[in-house]
Design a protein around this motif. Structure first.
Motif, PDB file in Angstrom:
ATOM      1  N   LEU A  49       1.315   8.750   6.553  1.00 57.89           N
ATOM      2  CA  LEU A  49       0.046   8.894   5.973  1.00 57.89           C
ATOM      3  C   LEU A  49      -0.121  10.061   5.188  1.00 57.89           C
ATOM      4  CD1 LEU A  49      -2.326   7.730   8.855  1.00 57.89           C
ATOM      5  CD2 LEU A  49      -2.046   6.475   6.713  1.00 57.89           C
ATOM      6  N   ARG A  50       0.946  11.133   5.201  1.00 58.64           N
ATOM      7  CA  ARG A  50       0.782  12.313   4.866  1.00 58.64           C
ATOM      8  C   ARG A  50       0.990  12.120   3.248  1.00 58.64           C
ATOM      9  NH1 ARG A  50       3.508  16.822   8.910  1.00 58.64           N
ATOM     10  NH2 ARG A  50       2.005  16.290  10.446  1.00 58.64           N
ATOM     11  N   SER A  51       1.805  11.305   2.569  1.00 63.77           N
ATOM     12  CA  SER A  51       1.902  11.195   1.309  1.00 63.77           C
ATOM     13  C   SER A  51       1.494   9.761   0.683  1.00 63.77           C
ATOM     14  CB  SER A  51       3.392  11.465   0.994  1.00 63.77           C
ATOM     15  OG  SER A  51       4.200  10.463   1.552  1.00 63.77           O
ATOM     16  N   ALA A  52       1.222   9.871  -0.632  1.00 64.00           N
ATOM     17  CA  ALA A  52       1.031   8.485  -1.349  1.00 64.00           C
ATOM     18  C   ALA A  52       1.678   8.395  -2.406  1.00 64.00           C
ATOM     19  CB  ALA A  52      -0.608   8.517  -1.539  1.00 64.00           C
ATOM     20  N   PRO A  53       1.722   7.254  -2.877  1.00 67.93           N
ATOM     21  CA  PRO A  53       2.713   6.868  -3.938  1.00 67.93           C
ATOM     22  C   PRO A  53       2.047   7.703  -5.304  1.00 67.93           C
ATOM     23  CG  PRO A  53       2.419   4.992  -2.870  1.00 67.93           C
ATOM     24  CD  PRO A  53       1.431   5.810  -2.288  1.00 67.93           C
ATOM     25  N   ARG A  54       2.838   8.120  -6.410  1.00 65.97           N
ATOM     26  CA  ARG A  54       2.180   8.865  -7.585  1.00 65.97           C
ATOM     27  C   ARG A  54       2.780   8.136  -8.561  1.00 65.97           C
ATOM     28  NH1 ARG A  54      -1.623  11.998  -5.375  1.00 65.97           N
ATOM     29  NH2 ARG A  54      -0.866  13.268  -3.572  1.00 65.97           N
ATOM     30  N   THR A  82      -3.991  11.986  15.767  1.00 62.71           N
ATOM     31  CA  THR A  82      -5.280  12.475  15.129  1.00 62.71           C
ATOM     32  C   THR A  82      -5.359  12.049  13.741  1.00 62.71           C
ATOM     33  OG1 THR A  82      -5.677  13.974  16.759  1.00 62.71           O
ATOM     34  CG2 THR A  82      -6.842  13.930  14.832  1.00 62.71           C
ATOM     35  N   VAL A  83      -6.087  10.927  13.307  1.00 65.69           N
ATOM     36  CA  VAL A  83      -6.255  10.789  11.716  1.00 65.69           C
ATOM     37  C   VAL A  83      -7.805  10.980  11.249  1.00 65.69           C
ATOM     38  CG1 VAL A  83      -4.431   9.298  11.908  1.00 65.69           C
ATOM     39  CG2 VAL A  83      -6.563   8.401  12.095  1.00 65.69           C
ATOM     40  N   THR A 111      -6.046  -0.050  -0.787  1.00 64.25           N
ATOM     41  CA  THR A 111      -6.347  -0.964   0.344  1.00 64.25           C
ATOM     42  C   THR A 111      -5.220  -0.702   1.254  1.00 64.25           C
ATOM     43  OG1 THR A 111      -7.332  -2.548  -1.359  1.00 64.25           O
ATOM     44  CG2 THR A 111      -6.400  -3.515   0.933  1.00 64.25           C
ATOM     45  N   VAL A 112      -4.044  -0.481   0.944  1.00 61.36           N
ATOM     46  CA  VAL A 112      -2.873  -0.414   2.027  1.00 61.36           C
ATOM     47  C   VAL A 112      -3.214   0.945   2.568  1.00 61.36           C
ATOM     48  CG1 VAL A 112      -0.572   0.286   1.826  1.00 61.36           C
ATOM     49  CG2 VAL A 112      -1.273  -1.847   0.491  1.00 61.36           C
ATOM     50  N   TYR A 113      -3.420   1.996   1.851  1.00 60.82           N
ATOM     51  CA  TYR A 113      -3.892   3.149   2.802  1.00 60.82           C
ATOM     52  C   TYR A 113      -5.127   3.014   3.638  1.00 60.82           C
ATOM     53  CZ  TYR A 113      -4.114   8.217   3.741  1.00 60.82           C
ATOM     54  OH  TYR A 113      -4.039   9.419   4.072  1.00 60.82           O
ATOM     55  N   ALA A 114      -5.732   2.505   3.245  1.00 55.32           N
ATOM     56  CA  ALA A 114      -7.053   2.259   4.396  1.00 55.32           C
ATOM     57  C   ALA A 114      -6.528   1.291   5.715  1.00 55.32           C
ATOM     58  CB  ALA A 114      -8.278   1.261   3.803  1.00 55.32           C
ATOM     59  N   VAL A 115      -5.665   0.433   5.287  1.00 56.48           N
ATOM     60  CA  VAL A 115      -5.096  -0.497   6.479  1.00 56.48           C
ATOM     61  C   VAL A 115      -4.255   0.451   7.353  1.00 56.48           C
ATOM     62  CG1 VAL A 115      -3.679  -2.336   7.097  1.00 56.48           C
ATOM     63  CG2 VAL A 115      -5.343  -2.695   5.269  1.00 56.48           C
ATOM     64  N   ARG A 116      -3.389   1.228   6.780  1.00 60.26           N
ATOM     65  CA  ARG A 116      -2.459   2.036   7.449  1.00 60.26           C
ATOM     66  C   ARG A 116      -3.609   3.178   8.440  1.00 60.26           C
ATOM     67  NH1 ARG A 116       1.770   4.629   3.108  1.00 60.26           N
ATOM     68  NH2 ARG A 116       2.839   4.949   5.010  1.00 60.26           N
ATOM     69  N   LEU A 117      -4.499   3.544   7.719  1.00 55.95           N
ATOM     70  CA  LEU A 117      -5.378   4.438   8.646  1.00 55.95           C
ATOM     71  C   LEU A 117      -5.891   3.656   9.776  1.00 55.95           C
ATOM     72  CD1 LEU A 117      -7.691   6.051   5.849  1.00 55.95           C
ATOM     73  CD2 LEU A 117      -6.109   7.334   7.456  1.00 55.95           C
ATOM     74  N   VAL A 118      -6.386   2.566   9.743  1.00 53.23           N
ATOM     75  CA  VAL A 118      -6.994   1.820  10.961  1.00 53.23           C
ATOM     76  C   VAL A 118      -5.839   1.559  12.029  1.00 53.23           C
ATOM     77  CG1 VAL A 118      -9.065   1.432   9.794  1.00 53.23           C
ATOM     78  CG2 VAL A 118      -7.212  -0.181   9.797  1.00 53.23           C
ATOM     79  N   VAL A 149      -3.970  15.110   3.783  1.00 47.39           N
ATOM     80  CA  VAL A 149      -4.173  13.842   3.178  1.00 47.39           C
ATOM     81  C   VAL A 149      -4.224  13.648   1.580  1.00 47.39           C
ATOM     82  CG1 VAL A 149      -6.288  12.437   3.062  1.00 47.39           C
ATOM     83  CG2 VAL A 149      -5.805  13.713   5.343  1.00 47.39           C
ATOM     84  N   PRO A 150      -3.439  12.425   1.223  1.00 50.12           N
ATOM     85  CA  PRO A 150      -3.221  12.311  -0.028  1.00 50.12           C
ATOM     86  C   PRO A 150      -4.541  12.194  -0.870  1.00 50.12           C
ATOM     87  CG  PRO A 150      -1.835  10.644   1.095  1.00 50.12           C
ATOM     88  CD  PRO A 150      -2.987  11.541   2.242  1.00 50.12           C
TER      89      PRO A 150
END
Length: 317
Positions: free
Chosen positions: A162-167, A207-208, A180-187, A11-12
């Motif tokens: 979901l395994r990586s996030a922008p840096r 499984t998340v 916000t975008v990561y939250a929406v991607r999770l749900v 998880v990022p």
């Protein structure tokens, strides 16, 4: 095999999103967004592998996307950063998943006609033909998702994202957008995975795990575990009965089968059971149409959000 686990170590890190690093006006936006997710997640407990629950889950996801759009529209977004680009890419996959689910709903509509015919035959006392029709129905109960629709692959692709996030260095606005975008991607992964697995009769799903920084993380993680448990209980190797389907569909098949067994023995009891069959058919029909409506609403909502964000960024760029 339809199983992708986003492990804890994968998880990022969300260190850039800690509250103290964001101005108060952004705090208010993110708190309101998180509070809304928490309230609606609680309405999804306890879960069930039914058309009615899937409808509520899809509605929850559609609202989450709409609220993400509202939050981002209140920010001074100046460029199409990696987070928004990821959202736009994911939205195409979600639209394709909506199309796949809609196709499966249509297939169930067509098969509902066959069940209705079996019920009609029972009402006319044609038990043998009704039993033959039911046997034929059960022989074709496999899901219509298949390779052509690729719904499982699309959900797995969403999960892998979901395994990586922008840096890199970003502004306070950028931090809120990324969060916000990561939250929406999770749900999105959670709901899409649950819907596809349930309609496919699969015991496995993605499984998340939501990071603890989200106030709704515990609710989502517990709900995901509960849904996974329900899928295994209903479709897994340890299921009490094999060949189970969505609850409303299975209820109809069970009651039609019962009516076939007693039709010749007891006319009065047969009539009582037929009333239960009609009730079950009504629940099946209502559930199917309800899910169809929710999926269509989500499709057009996500499409509208996608077009809005493209225009929004294009205007401000």
């Amino acid at each position: 095999m339809f199983l992708t686990e986003i492990k804890k170590h994968a998880v990022p890190s969300f260190t850039p999103f800690k509250k103290h690093s964001v101005p108060n006006k952004f705090d208010l936006l993110t708190n309101a967004f998180d509070d809304a997710q928490l309230r609606r997640l609680k309405t999804l407990s306890p879960p069930s592998i039914s058309l009615s629950w899937l409808s509520k889950a899809v509605d929850f996801l559609a609202v989450a996307h709409s609220e993400a759009r509202s939050l981002i529209s209140n920010l001074e977004v100046t460029a199409l950063d990696d987070s928004l680009a990821s959202y736009l890419d994911d939205s195409v996959k979600l639209l394709d998943i909506c199309n796949s689910v809609s196709a499966e709903i249509e297939r169930l509509r067509q098969r509902r006609i066959v069940l209705a015919f079996a019920v009609h035959l029972l009402g006319d006392g044609k038990v043998r033909r009704a039993r033959e029709t039911l046997t034929e129905w059960e022989g074709r109960r496999a899901s219509g998702f298949g390779k052509a629709n690729n719904a499982e692959v699309l959900v797995r692709d969403l999960a892998l994202g979901l395994r990586s996030a922008p840096r890199g260095k970003i502004s306070s606005v950028g931090r809120v957008v990324r969060r916000t975008v990561y939250a929406v991607r999770l749900v999105t992964v959670f709901v899409a995975g649950a819907v596809v697995s349930a309609m496919n009769g699969s015991a496995e799903t993605v499984t998340v795990r939501a990071p603890a920084e989200f106030s709704w993380a515990e609710s989502l993680n517990e709900l995901e575990s509960a849904v996974s448990g329900e899928l295994k209980r209903r479709f897994g190797k340890e299921a009490k009965r094999k060949g189970l389907l969505l609850e409303e569909v299975d209820d109809v098949i069970t009651r039609v089968g019962e009516a076939c067994e007693i039709a010749k023995e007891d006319t009065e009891r047969r009539n009582d059971v037929l009333k239960e069959v009609e009730r079950a058919m009504g629940s099946f029909s209502d559930g199917l149409e309800g899910l169809s409506k929710r999926v269509n609403e989500m499709f057009y909502g996500v499409l509208s959000n996608r077009n809005y964000m493209l225009d929004h960024v294009r205007v401000r760029a």
